[in-house]
Write a protein that holds these residues in place. Structure first.
Motif, PDB file in Angstrom:
ATOM      1  N   VAL A  78       0.862  -1.178   0.000  1.00 21.91           N
ATOM      2  CA  VAL A  78       0.000   0.000   0.000  1.00 21.91           C
ATOM      3  C   VAL A  78       0.901   1.231   0.000  1.00 21.91           C
ATOM      4  N   GLY A  79       0.770   2.030  -1.032  1.00 22.09           N
ATOM      5  CA  GLY A  79       1.593   3.239  -1.130  1.00 22.09           C
ATOM      6  C   GLY A  79       0.740   4.484  -1.004  1.00 22.09           C
ATOM      7  N   ILE A  80       1.244   5.439  -0.253  1.00 23.38           N
ATOM      8  CA  ILE A  80       0.547   6.716  -0.086  1.00 23.38           C
ATOM      9  C   ILE A  80       1.502   7.823  -0.501  1.00 23.38           C
ATOM     10  N   LEU A  95      -1.397   8.052   6.057  1.00 25.50           N
ATOM     11  CA  LEU A  95      -0.202   7.258   6.348  1.00 25.50           C
ATOM     12  C   LEU A  95      -0.209   6.792   7.805  1.00 25.50           C
ATOM     13  N   SER A  96      -0.563   7.701   8.686  1.00 25.28           N
ATOM     14  CA  SER A  96      -0.635   7.369  10.103  1.00 25.28           C
ATOM     15  C   SER A  96      -1.665   6.266  10.334  1.00 25.28           C
ATOM     16  N   THR A 111       3.126  -4.144   3.290  1.00 25.69           N
ATOM     17  CA  THR A 111       4.189  -3.152   3.216  1.00 25.69           C
ATOM     18  C   THR A 111       3.536  -1.800   2.954  1.00 25.69           C
ATOM     19  N   ILE A 112       3.823  -0.858   3.815  1.00 32.62           N
ATOM     20  CA  ILE A 112       3.304   0.494   3.620  1.00 32.62           C
ATOM     21  C   ILE A 112       4.473   1.352   3.174  1.00 32.62           C
ATOM     22  N   GLU A 113       4.286   2.059   2.091  1.00 35.43           N
ATOM     23  CA  GLU A 113       5.382   2.873   1.617  1.00 35.43           C
ATOM     24  C   GLU A 113       4.914   4.283   1.282  1.00 35.43           C
ATOM     25  N   GLU A 114       5.831   5.208   1.508  1.00 33.70           N
ATOM     26  CA  GLU A 114       5.591   6.583   1.116  1.00 33.70           C
ATOM     27  C   GLU A 114       6.040   6.728  -0.323  1.00 33.70           C
TER      28      GLU A 114
END
Ligand code: FES
Length: 152
Positions: A78-80, A95-96, A111-114
């Motif tokens: 998941v990208g933000i 994101l938080s 996986t969370i990515e900026e």
């Protein structure tokens, strides 16, 4: 994540799509990233061979760009976007929320990515999941993506 390809097929694709010139290093890295979901070591070696540059130079470039992953991400990515327009429209809150959901799940399956600006600023904030962008992303979009769901 896409199916991995073998070295021979990658070499063929590089030959078909990119001249063997150093100046094509960044486009080749983006191509490999798109194909593999990250910069796999053997693919970078193939890129170095194709572009006729040292592997160390390819690795140096690969690790210089935050939008390029050098390790395989876990299943659900998941990208933000945290570019300026998205931040002004609440990307940090999204994101938080994503990070809280990931911690609460206790699983490392996401996986969370900026992401850097996806050039979709007019519809900020944006979220990317399964290679698809969601415009005007809201908390429910984050929840759907974290659950592996799709945008309604
Ligand atoms: S800042 Fe997010 S798409 Fe441009």
């Amino acid at each position: 994540m896409k199916e991995k390809m073998n070295k021979e097929r990658l070499a063929e694709l590089l030959r078909e799509n990119f001249p063997s010139e150093r100046s094509f290093l960044l486009p080749v890295l983006h191509f490999i990233h798109e194909e593999f979901g990250f910069l796999e070591e053997s693919a970078l070696e193939e890129a170095a061979k194709h572009l006729r540059v040292p592997v160390s130079e390819v690795w140096g470039s690969a690790t210089s760009y935050t939008e390029l992953r050098t390790r395989e991400p876990s299943g659900n990515v998941v990208g933000i976007c945290t570019g300026l327009s998205c931040v002004l429209k609440g990307a940090h809150d999204l994101l938080s929320r994503a990070n809280k959901l990931a911690r609460a799940s206790g699983s490392d399956n996401t996986t969370i990515e900026e992401l850097q600006c996806g050039f979709l600023c007019g519809v900020a904030p944006v979220l990317r999941h399964n290679h698809k962008w969601t415009a005007h992303a809201v908390e429910q979009d984050v929840i759907n993506a974290m659950e592996g769901g799709t945008h309604p």
